[in-house]
Design a protein around this motif. Structure first.
Motif, mmCIF file in Angstrom:
data_model
loop_
_atom_site.group_PDB
_atom_site.id
_atom_site.type_symbol
_atom_site.label_atom_id
_atom_site.label_comp_id
_atom_site.label_asym_id
_atom_site.label_seq_id
_atom_site.Cartn_x
_atom_site.Cartn_y
_atom_site.Cartn_z
ATOM 1 N N MET A 168 0.839 -1.199 0.000
ATOM 2 C CA MET A 168 0.000 0.000 0.000
ATOM 3 C C MET A 168 0.874 1.249 0.000
ATOM 4 S SD MET A 168 -2.801 1.295 2.813
ATOM 5 C CE MET A 168 -4.069 0.142 2.289
ATOM 6 N N LEU A 169 0.551 2.188 -0.895
ATOM 7 C CA LEU A 169 1.234 3.475 -0.892
ATOM 8 C C LEU A 169 0.714 4.311 0.269
ATOM 9 C CD1 LEU A 169 1.035 4.388 -4.694
ATOM 10 C CD2 LEU A 169 3.090 3.719 -3.438
ATOM 11 N N ARG A 170 1.603 5.101 0.866
ATOM 12 C CA ARG A 170 1.201 5.976 1.959
ATOM 13 C C ARG A 170 1.596 7.407 1.629
ATOM 14 N NH1 ARG A 170 3.204 5.681 6.988
ATOM 15 N NH2 ARG A 170 1.324 6.743 7.675
ATOM 16 N N ILE A 171 0.623 8.301 1.645
ATOM 17 C CA ILE A 171 0.853 9.715 1.354
ATOM 18 C C ILE A 171 0.363 10.526 2.544
ATOM 19 C CG2 ILE A 171 0.233 11.643 -0.157
ATOM 20 C CD1 ILE A 171 -0.120 9.521 -2.392
ATOM 21 N N LEU A 172 1.178 11.471 2.969
ATOM 22 C CA LEU A 172 0.837 12.322 4.111
ATOM 23 C C LEU A 172 0.814 13.773 3.665
ATOM 24 C CD1 LEU A 172 0.443 12.418 7.284
ATOM 25 C CD2 LEU A 172 2.885 12.974 7.379
ATOM 26 N N THR A 173 -0.248 14.494 4.020
ATOM 27 C CA THR A 173 -0.305 15.929 3.751
ATOM 28 C C THR A 173 -0.138 16.665 5.080
ATOM 29 O OG1 THR A 173 -2.732 16.054 3.948
ATOM 30 C CG2 THR A 173 -1.821 15.555 1.767
ATOM 31 N N VAL A 174 0.578 17.790 5.037
ATOM 32 C CA VAL A 174 0.936 18.487 6.275
ATOM 33 C C VAL A 174 0.690 19.985 6.157
ATOM 34 C CG1 VAL A 174 2.833 19.045 7.853
ATOM 35 C CG2 VAL A 174 2.690 16.764 6.857
ATOM 36 N N SER A 234 10.533 -5.053 -9.127
ATOM 37 C CA SER A 234 10.618 -5.092 -7.674
ATOM 38 C C SER A 234 9.594 -6.068 -7.095
ATOM 39 C CB SER A 234 10.365 -3.693 -7.113
ATOM 40 O OG SER A 234 10.125 -3.733 -5.727
ATOM 41 N N PRO A 235 9.861 -6.611 -5.901
ATOM 42 C CA PRO A 235 8.851 -7.445 -5.228
ATOM 43 C C PRO A 235 7.586 -6.668 -4.890
ATOM 44 C CG PRO A 235 11.028 -7.796 -4.269
ATOM 45 C CD PRO A 235 11.142 -6.616 -5.176
ATOM 46 N N ASP A 236 7.699 -5.346 -4.822
ATOM 47 C CA ASP A 236 6.551 -4.486 -4.523
ATOM 48 C C ASP A 236 6.472 -3.405 -5.603
ATOM 49 O OD1 ASP A 236 4.535 -2.940 -3.476
ATOM 50 O OD2 ASP A 236 5.475 -2.601 -1.531
ATOM 51 N N PRO A 237 6.014 -3.771 -6.803
ATOM 52 C CA PRO A 237 6.047 -2.837 -7.933
ATOM 53 C C PRO A 237 5.391 -1.481 -7.698
ATOM 54 C CG PRO A 237 5.583 -5.035 -8.715
ATOM 55 C CD PRO A 237 5.499 -5.089 -7.206
ATOM 56 N N PRO A 238 4.190 -1.404 -7.107
ATOM 57 C CA PRO A 238 3.594 -0.070 -6.946
ATOM 58 C C PRO A 238 4.480 0.899 -6.149
ATOM 59 C CG PRO A 238 1.940 -1.747 -6.642
ATOM 60 C CD PRO A 238 3.258 -2.457 -6.693
ATOM 61 N N ARG A 239 5.003 0.436 -5.023
ATOM 62 C CA ARG A 239 5.839 1.310 -4.206
ATOM 63 C C ARG A 239 7.153 1.617 -4.917
ATOM 64 N NH1 ARG A 239 5.761 0.418 2.181
ATOM 65 N NH2 ARG A 239 6.081 2.672 2.050
ATOM 66 N N ALA A 291 1.826 4.656 -10.712
ATOM 67 C CA ALA A 291 2.449 3.665 -9.834
ATOM 68 C C ALA A 291 1.609 2.408 -9.710
ATOM 69 C CB ALA A 291 2.668 4.263 -8.445
ATOM 70 N N ALA A 292 0.299 2.591 -9.629
ATOM 71 C CA ALA A 292 -0.592 1.460 -9.381
ATOM 72 C C ALA A 292 -1.857 1.601 -10.225
ATOM 73 C CB ALA A 292 -0.950 1.374 -7.910
ATOM 74 N N PRO A 293 -1.736 1.411 -11.544
ATOM 75 C CA PRO A 293 -2.937 1.547 -12.391
ATOM 76 C C PRO A 293 -3.968 0.493 -12.066
ATOM 77 C CG PRO A 293 -1.112 0.567 -13.607
ATOM 78 C CD PRO A 293 -0.562 1.045 -12.307
ATOM 79 N N THR A 294 -5.227 0.873 -12.222
ATOM 80 C CA THR A 294 -6.320 -0.067 -11.984
ATOM 81 C C THR A 294 -6.401 -1.022 -13.177
ATOM 82 O OG1 THR A 294 -7.958 1.302 -13.113
ATOM 83 C CG2 THR A 294 -7.590 1.724 -10.755
ATOM 84 N N PRO A 295 -7.061 -2.182 -13.017
ATOM 85 C CA PRO A 295 -7.219 -3.109 -14.148
ATOM 86 C C PRO A 295 -7.839 -2.434 -15.378
ATOM 87 C CG PRO A 295 -7.808 -4.191 -12.106
ATOM 88 C CD PRO A 295 -7.585 -2.744 -11.764
ATOM 89 N N ARG A 296 -8.816 -1.552 -15.145
ATOM 90 C CA ARG A 296 -9.450 -0.856 -16.277
ATOM 91 C C ARG A 296 -8.435 -0.010 -17.039
ATOM 92 N NH1 ARG A 296 -14.621 2.769 -15.030
ATOM 93 N NH2 ARG A 296 -15.414 0.682 -14.592
#
Length: 207
Positions: free
Chosen positions: A1-7, A133-138, A198-203
């Motif tokens: 899972m990607l994690r994004i933080l806004t500050v 990578s083992p974790d392509p999206p990240r 980074a993480a395209p949906t199947p569609r």
């Protein structure tokens, strides 16, 4: 899972507006979007003006109403893939709290400035570096963030440094809230663009 933080500062206007809008737009992606404030008082809700702006951008009002401010700590920065700061001051505070976050922390408007001349094929090519990578999206996301970081010294700086900041509307007019949100909107589109690469949906993959 990607994690994004806004500050931002109080975590009741700019950063929760950003996080709730992004979370609502990315419900089909494996991404967690959160927010925090450098001087936040834990438990304070979003301002009514910010809630209205979020709702105008498609956020369910109950989702925005559920937001509670959080004081930024190192725990919030652990394992994040990108930090989107509202101002240069917030970016500096993040890096002072955790110097390792320097490579992945941008102000919202800085991010737009760096990305504006990067075409979709170029961005896709950069992201492809993470495919094995083992974790392509990240890994794909990290490759794009690294490329953006490298462009920092190549893209012209704004004429006035504050042009990299999203103005603080707290305690000000509705017009100021709208101006602040308008400054933030392109950054939200930019972050969504990165997540989609980074993480395209199947569609999207089959389009």
């Amino acid at each position: 899972m990607l994690r994004i933080l806004t500050v931002c500062t109080g975590n009741i206007c700019r950063s929760p507006l950003a996080s709730t809008v992004l979370a609502s737009r990315l419900t089909d992606a494996d991404v967690q979007v959160e927010s925090a404030g450098t001087r936040a008082r834990d438990g304070i809700p979003m301002t009514e003006e910010a809630i209205d702006l979020a709702a105008e951008r498609g956020v369910d009002r109950s989702f925005a109403l559920a937001h509670r401010a959080r004081f930024l700590t190192t725990a919030h920065l652990r394992d994040v893939d990108m930090v989107v700061a509202m101002t240069r001051e917030h970016r500096r505070a993040v890096v002072e709290l955790d110097p390792a976050r320097l490579r992945m922390t941008f102000t919202a408007r800085e991010l737009v400035r760096i990305l504006q001349d990067v075409g979709e094929p170029d961005l896709a090519a950069v992201a492809a570096a993470g495919d094995e990578s083992p974790d392509p999206p990240r890994a794909r996301f990290a490759a794009m963030v690294a490329a953006l970081r490298a462009r920092r010294g190549l893209v012209p700086s704004p004429a006035e440094p504050e042009e990299d900041d999203v103005i603080d509307p707290f305690g000000r007019s509705v017009a100021t809230y709208r101006k602040s949100a308008a400054q933030l909107d392109p950054a939200l589109a930019a972050v969504e663009r990165l997540v989609r690469h980074a993480a395209p949906t199947p569609r999207e993959l089959n389009a």
